[in-house]
Every structure is written in C-alpha cells, then in structure tokens.
Design a protein around this motif. Structure first.
Motif, PDB file in Angstrom:
ATOM      1  N   GLY A 265       2.469 -10.128   5.787  1.00 28.08           N
ATOM      2  CA  GLY A 265       1.263 -10.890   5.479  1.00 28.08           C
ATOM      3  C   GLY A 265       1.584 -12.018   4.521  1.00 28.08           C
ATOM      4  N   ALA A 266       0.532 -12.629   4.007  1.00 30.50           N
ATOM      5  CA  ALA A 266       0.659 -13.854   3.215  1.00 30.50           C
ATOM      6  C   ALA A 266       1.571 -13.695   1.991  1.00 30.50           C
ATOM      7  N   GLY A 267       1.714 -12.463   1.482  1.00 32.85           N
ATOM      8  CA  GLY A 267       2.559 -12.244   0.303  1.00 32.85           C
ATOM      9  C   GLY A 267       4.022 -12.578   0.553  1.00 32.85           C
TER      10      GLY A 267
ATOM     11  N   THR B 273      -1.931 -17.095  -0.763  1.00 29.22           N
ATOM     12  CA  THR B 273      -2.447 -15.906  -0.086  1.00 29.22           C
ATOM     13  C   THR B 273      -3.945 -16.151   0.170  1.00 29.22           C
ATOM     14  N   PHE B 274      -4.618 -15.154   0.748  1.00 30.34           N
ATOM     15  CA  PHE B 274      -6.029 -15.334   1.092  1.00 30.34           C
ATOM     16  C   PHE B 274      -6.964 -14.692   0.075  1.00 30.34           C
ATOM     17  N   ARG B 275      -6.545 -13.520  -0.440  1.00 30.22           N
ATOM     18  CA  ARG B 275      -7.405 -12.782  -1.355  1.00 30.22           C
ATOM     19  C   ARG B 275      -6.742 -12.736  -2.725  1.00 30.22           C
ATOM     20  N   GLY B 276      -7.466 -12.293  -3.726  1.00 28.71           N
ATOM     21  CA  GLY B 276      -6.892 -12.216  -5.065  1.00 28.71           C
ATOM     22  C   GLY B 276      -6.865 -13.581  -5.737  1.00 28.71           C
TER      23      GLY B 276
ATOM     24  N   VAL C 115      -6.887 -18.382  -0.763  1.00 23.74           N
ATOM     25  CA  VAL C 115      -7.593 -19.427  -0.007  1.00 23.74           C
ATOM     26  C   VAL C 115      -9.082 -19.132   0.111  1.00 23.74           C
ATOM     27  N   TRP C 116      -9.434 -17.864   0.381  1.00 21.35           N
ATOM     28  CA  TRP C 116     -10.856 -17.534   0.606  1.00 21.35           C
ATOM     29  C   TRP C 116     -11.625 -17.417  -0.698  1.00 21.35           C
ATOM     30  N   ARG C 117     -10.960 -17.634  -1.845  1.00 21.16           N
ATOM     31  CA  ARG C 117     -11.681 -17.664  -3.126  1.00 21.16           C
ATOM     32  C   ARG C 117     -12.468 -18.962  -3.278  1.00 21.16           C
TER      33      ARG C 117
ATOM     34  N   MET D  32       0.633 -12.365  15.545  1.00 22.81           N
ATOM     35  CA  MET D  32      -0.629 -11.786  16.037  1.00 22.81           C
ATOM     36  C   MET D  32      -1.860 -12.618  15.665  1.00 22.81           C
ATOM     37  N   HIS D  33      -1.771 -13.447  14.624  1.00 24.04           N
ATOM     38  CA  HIS D  33      -2.894 -14.315  14.259  1.00 24.04           C
ATOM     39  C   HIS D  33      -2.652 -15.763  14.684  1.00 24.04           C
ATOM     40  N   GLY D  34      -1.702 -15.967  15.604  1.00 21.17           N
ATOM     41  CA  GLY D  34      -1.456 -17.299  16.137  1.00 21.17           C
ATOM     42  C   GLY D  34      -0.511 -18.112  15.280  1.00 21.17           C
TER      43      GLY D  34
ATOM     44  N   VAL E 285      -4.923 -20.634  16.224  1.00 20.55           N
ATOM     45  CA  VAL E 285      -4.946 -19.567  15.216  1.00 20.55           C
ATOM     46  C   VAL E 285      -6.119 -18.656  15.552  1.00 20.55           C
ATOM     47  N   VAL E 286      -5.956 -17.382  15.214  1.00 17.92           N
ATOM     48  CA  VAL E 286      -6.998 -16.407  15.537  1.00 17.92           C
ATOM     49  C   VAL E 286      -8.044 -16.433  14.425  1.00 17.92           C
ATOM     50  N   TRP E 287      -9.294 -16.632  14.799  1.00 17.98           N
ATOM     51  CA  TRP E 287     -10.372 -16.662  13.816  1.00 17.98           C
ATOM     52  C   TRP E 287     -11.100 -15.319  13.811  1.00 17.98           C
TER      53      TRP E 287
ATOM     54  N   GLY F 197       3.775  -7.452   1.852  1.00 15.44           N
ATOM     55  CA  GLY F 197       2.961  -8.573   1.389  1.00 15.44           C
ATOM     56  C   GLY F 197       1.649  -8.748   2.114  1.00 15.44           C
ATOM     57  N   THR F 198       1.003  -7.646   2.435  1.00 18.36           N
ATOM     58  CA  THR F 198      -0.332  -7.758   3.047  1.00 18.36           C
ATOM     59  C   THR F 198      -1.298  -6.814   2.339  1.00 18.36           C
ATOM     60  N   SER F 199      -2.541  -7.288   2.195  1.00 18.28           N
ATOM     61  CA  SER F 199      -3.551  -6.461   1.524  1.00 18.28           C
ATOM     62  C   SER F 199      -4.008  -5.326   2.431  1.00 18.28           C
ATOM     63  N   GLY F 200      -3.744  -5.435   3.726  1.00 14.83           N
ATOM     64  CA  GLY F 200      -4.157  -4.388   4.662  1.00 14.83           C
ATOM     65  C   GLY F 200      -5.669  -4.312   4.801  1.00 14.83           C
TER      66      GLY F 200
ATOM     67  N   PHE G 267       5.809  -2.755   0.702  1.00 16.01           N
ATOM     68  CA  PHE G 267       6.295  -3.634  -0.362  1.00 16.01           C
ATOM     69  C   PHE G 267       5.140  -4.552  -0.726  1.00 16.01           C
ATOM     70  N   ASN G 268       4.709  -4.510  -1.969  1.00 17.31           N
ATOM     71  CA  ASN G 268       3.604  -5.360  -2.399  1.00 17.31           C
ATOM     72  C   ASN G 268       3.775  -5.671  -3.880  1.00 17.31           C
ATOM     73  N   LEU G 269       3.236  -6.826  -4.256  1.00 15.31           N
ATOM     74  CA  LEU G 269       3.310  -7.238  -5.654  1.00 15.31           C
ATOM     75  C   LEU G 269       2.627  -6.229  -6.558  1.00 15.31           C
ATOM     76  N   GLU G 270       1.528  -5.670  -6.070  1.00 19.04           N
ATOM     77  CA  GLU G 270       0.743  -4.731  -6.871  1.00 19.04           C
ATOM     78  C   GLU G 270       0.141  -3.681  -5.949  1.00 19.04           C
TER      79      GLU G 270
ATOM     80  N   PRO H 152       7.772  -8.292  -6.619  1.00 19.14           N
ATOM     81  CA  PRO H 152       7.885  -9.427  -5.698  1.00 19.14           C
ATOM     82  C   PRO H 152       8.808  -9.080  -4.531  1.00 19.14           C
ATOM     83  N   CYS H 153       8.329  -9.269  -3.303  1.00 20.00           N
ATOM     84  CA  CYS H 153       9.150  -8.872  -2.140  1.00 20.00           C
ATOM     85  C   CYS H 153      10.414  -9.719  -2.041  1.00 20.00           C
ATOM     86  N   GLU H 154      10.364 -10.947  -2.582  1.00 19.15           N
ATOM     87  CA  GLU H 154      11.561 -11.794  -2.521  1.00 19.15           C
ATOM     88  C   GLU H 154      12.677 -11.236  -3.401  1.00 19.15           C
ATOM     89  N   ASP H 155      12.309 -10.391  -4.382  1.00 17.57           N
ATOM     90  CA  ASP H 155      13.317  -9.737  -5.222  1.00 17.57           C
ATOM     91  C   ASP H 155      13.723  -8.382  -4.650  1.00 17.57           C
TER      92      ASP H 155
HETATM   93  P1  OAD Z   1      -4.014 -11.287   1.597  1.00 14.61           P
HETATM   94  O1  OAD Z   1      -4.244 -12.519   0.788  1.00 14.61           O
HETATM   95  O2  OAD Z   1      -5.198 -10.469   1.948  1.00 14.61           O
HETATM   96  O3  OAD Z   1      -2.988 -10.322   0.849  1.00 14.61           O
HETATM   97  C1  OAD Z   1      -1.761 -10.801   0.386  1.00 14.61           C
HETATM   98  C2  OAD Z   1      -1.023  -9.626  -0.240  1.00 14.61           C
HETATM   99  O4  OAD Z   1       0.257 -10.097  -0.634  1.00 14.61           O
HETATM  100  C3  OAD Z   1      -1.700  -9.048  -1.490  1.00 14.61           C
HETATM  101  O5  OAD Z   1      -1.797  -7.624  -1.337  1.00 14.61           O
HETATM  102  C4  OAD Z   1      -0.753  -9.422  -2.625  1.00 14.61           C
HETATM  103  O6  OAD Z   1      -0.690  -8.437  -3.642  1.00 14.61           O
HETATM  104  C5  OAD Z   1       0.574  -9.523  -1.901  1.00 14.61           C
HETATM  105  N1  OAD Z   1       1.577 -10.411  -2.518  1.00 14.61           N
HETATM  106  C6  OAD Z   1       1.392 -11.621  -3.092  1.00 14.61           C
HETATM  107  N2  OAD Z   1       2.569 -12.144  -3.510  1.00 14.61           N
HETATM  108  C7  OAD Z   1       3.532 -11.234  -3.198  1.00 14.61           C
HETATM  109  C8  OAD Z   1       4.953 -11.164  -3.369  1.00 14.61           C
HETATM  110  N3  OAD Z   1       5.636 -12.142  -3.966  1.00 14.61           N
HETATM  111  N4  OAD Z   1       5.603 -10.052  -2.956  1.00 14.61           N
HETATM  112  C9  OAD Z   1       4.926  -9.025  -2.366  1.00 14.61           C
HETATM  113  N5  OAD Z   1       3.592  -9.040  -2.152  1.00 14.61           N
HETATM  114  C10 OAD Z   1       2.903 -10.125  -2.562  1.00 14.61           C
HETATM  115  O7  OAD Z   1      -3.196 -11.761   2.901  1.00 14.61           O
HETATM  116  P2  OAD Z   1      -2.991 -10.984   4.275  1.00 14.61           P
HETATM  117  O8  OAD Z   1      -2.943  -9.530   4.074  1.00 14.61           O
HETATM  118  O9  OAD Z   1      -1.886 -11.641   4.985  1.00 14.61           O
HETATM  119  O10 OAD Z   1      -6.318 -13.964   8.819  1.00 14.61           O
HETATM  120  O11 OAD Z   1      -4.347 -11.370   5.005  1.00 14.61           O
HETATM  121  C11 OAD Z   1      -4.550 -10.936   6.323  1.00 14.61           C
HETATM  122  C12 OAD Z   1      -5.345 -11.974   7.075  1.00 14.61           C
HETATM  123  O12 OAD Z   1      -6.519 -12.335   6.352  1.00 14.61           O
HETATM  124  C13 OAD Z   1      -4.639 -13.305   7.268  1.00 14.61           C
HETATM  125  O13 OAD Z   1      -3.743 -13.321   8.356  1.00 14.61           O
HETATM  126  C14 OAD Z   1      -5.778 -14.239   7.512  1.00 14.61           C
HETATM  127  C15 OAD Z   1      -6.691 -13.769   6.399  1.00 14.61           C
HETATM  128  O14 OAD Z   1      -8.023 -14.061   6.531  1.00 14.61           O
HETATM  129  C16 OAD Z   1      -6.962 -14.909   9.503  1.00 14.61           C
HETATM  130  O15 OAD Z   1      -7.099 -16.048   9.095  1.00 14.61           O
HETATM  131  C17 OAD Z   1      -7.495 -14.422  10.824  1.00 14.61           C
END
Ligand code: OAD
Length: 236
Positions: free
Chosen positions: A11-13, A22-25, A29-31, A107-109, A148-150, A175-178, A200-203, A218-221
């Motif tokens: 994911g975005a992480g 990233t999108f959340r937190g 982007v969605w903030r 999967m999201h284009g 891209v998948v909306w 790196g995904t919030s799941g 693997f997640n930052l938190e 950090p996943c890069e580490d």
């Molecule tokens: P989120 O923004 O929901 O989550 C990003 C995750 O990455 C969070 O859990 C962070 O803690 C983690 N993270 C950030 N930096 C990191 C790092 N350096 N190492 C490890 N983890 C890190 O993004 P996604 O889960 O990808 O969909 O979001 C899923 C979907 O929601 C996206 O594909 C997008 C969005 O809306 C669409 O646009 C359809």
C-alpha cells in the motif's frame, strides 16, 4: 523447487519514503481532499476538470520520485526467491516496476494508463488528460479517464488474485492500513488457507494483532534485512 508461494500486498506506505503521500493518517491525501469528489465515478461525472487536474498532478509527480529500498527489496525477493512470489499492489504509481519488480498486479489500476469509456480500450498515458483528450484507439473525444479504480468500482485482476490465493503459503502485508476492501479481506483469506502471515507497518494498524508476526518501523529500513535473511534461509 520450493513449494512456498509468497503473496505480498503493498500500500501507500511503501511509496511514502519516495515522497508520495499516503491516504490516511497525518498528511494523508484524503485528509485535505474530498474522496467523494476525486475518487468516485459520481465525482468524475460531476466535475471532470477537477478530477483530471488531481490525477494529472499526481501523474506528473511520478517523474520527480524514485523507488526506495523497500521497492528494491521486494523486487529482489521476487527475482531471487526459489519459490513463487506474487506481488499485488494497491498503489497506482510505477515505483515497483522501476524498483525492478518483474510482475506487478495493480489491483487499483495505474496512473500511467488511460481508459476509454467509449471503446473500453486501455493504453499507456504519460501526459496530461482532459475533457478534450481523444482516445488513440477509437478516436472518441471526451471519453478518456485515468485507469484508476474509484470507490464503488470493482478492482482489477480479481480472478488472477483469487487463483493465486489458492496456493498461498505466506502472506506479507506492507505499508497498508488494511481499511479498503477487498484488499482488506486478503489477510483472513490467506489465514483460512493456512498461510503464515506477516505485516510491515510504520505503526500498529487496526489489524496488527491478527498477523502471526508484526514488524513495526519504516519498511524501507526493515525490508532489506528481512529479504536478505529470508533468501539466506531459502537458498541455504
Ligand atoms: P493508507 O494511507 O490507508 O495507509 C498507509 C499505511 O502505510 C499506514 O498504515 C501507515 O502507517 C503505513 N506507512 C506509512 N509510511 C510507512 C513506512 N515508511 N513504512 C511502513 N509503513 C508505512 O494507504 P493504503 O492502505 O494504501 O484506493 O490505502 C488503500 C487504498 O485507499 C488506496 O489504494 C487508495 C485509498 O483510497 C483508491 O484510491 C481506490
């Protein structure tokens, strides 16, 4: 030949250390952008200029970022692991490919693809797109959208993902919030099939307690060392 089949979900992480939001937190982007206006078919129908501008900016920004150590570690695992490694990403950037991954299921284009709503053709699209863009395949004007998948749409390659899931032995979430379905279901699907699961997640995420192993940082580490160790034990 190993019978191990690793499925990696990113994911975005994974792209955050390259400079993509990233999108959340915090800073997500969605903030400060309205997801309903920018990432739904209804939002696009209501204001295509707004949506095109948002994705044009994101597409242009790809030229300013580079893959990081996490992308490269994942690619190394794909290339060097004696078993099978399937990489599924929710990211619409091309950093896995540029990091060396030979096969990526988007999967999201993809930001670098256009989709013609008139003839359903998909094609490489690297420049700006707008309401006057013509489809290079059928010539229709005003029918192009980013591929891209909306929200509300069915993600791509779900058949291929379901096939891969049938033989999963190890599931790694990076790196995904799941929080977004159907990707959010992959963990429980993999577990129900007996796979060993790692995160693997930052938190800690809402799902951290459900993985067999959760690696925080950090996943890069973390990933380069993890992949090095995994290959050491796999290759002997
Ligand atoms: P989120 O923004 O929901 O989550 C990003 C995750 O990455 C969070 O859990 C962070 O803690 C983690 N993270 C950030 N930096 C990191 C790092 N350096 N190492 C490890 N983890 C890190 O993004 P996604 O889960 O990808 O969909 O979001 C899923 C979907 O929601 C996206 O594909 C997008 C969005 O809306 C669409 O646009 C359809």
């Amino acid at each position: 030949m190993s019978n191990e089949h690793i499925i990696i979900l990113t994911g975005a992480g994974v792209s955050a250390p390259s400079g993509l939001s990233t999108f959340r937190g915090a800073g997500g982007v969605w903030r400060d952008h309205d997801v309903m206006k920018l990432a739904t078919p209804e939002g696009f129908a209501a204001d295509p200029d707004l949506v095109h501008t948002f994705y044009n900016d994101r597409r242009a920004n790809l030229a300013r970022v580079e893959p990081n150590a996490a992308h490269k570690a994942i690619a190394k695992l794909q290339v060097d692991c004696p078993g099978r490694v399937t990489l599924i990403t929710q990211n619409v950037d091309d950093l896995h490919e540029r990091g060396g991954s030979p096969d990526v299921i988007h999967m999201h284009g993809s930001l670098l693809q256009g989709l013609c709503m008139a003839c359903d053709a998909r094609m490489l699209w690297t420049g700006d797109m707008n309401r006057r863009s013509a489809c290079p395949k059928c010539g229709a004007v005003g029918s192009m959208r980013p591929d891209v998948v909306w929200f509300g749409e069915i993600p791509h390659f779900m058949d291929r993902i379901a096939d891969a899931m049938e033989t999963v032995t190890t599931f790694i979430s990076i790196g995904t919030s799941g929080e977004v379905y159907p990707a959010a279901n992959f963990l429980s699907e993999a577990k129900s099939l007996g796979a060993y699961t790692l995160e693997f997640n930052l938190e800690p995420s809402a799902r951290s307690g459900k993985f067999h192993e959760s690696h925080m940082g950090p996943c890069e580490d973390l990933l380069p060392k993890f992949v090095e160790d995994k290959l050491y034990w796999s290759l002997g």
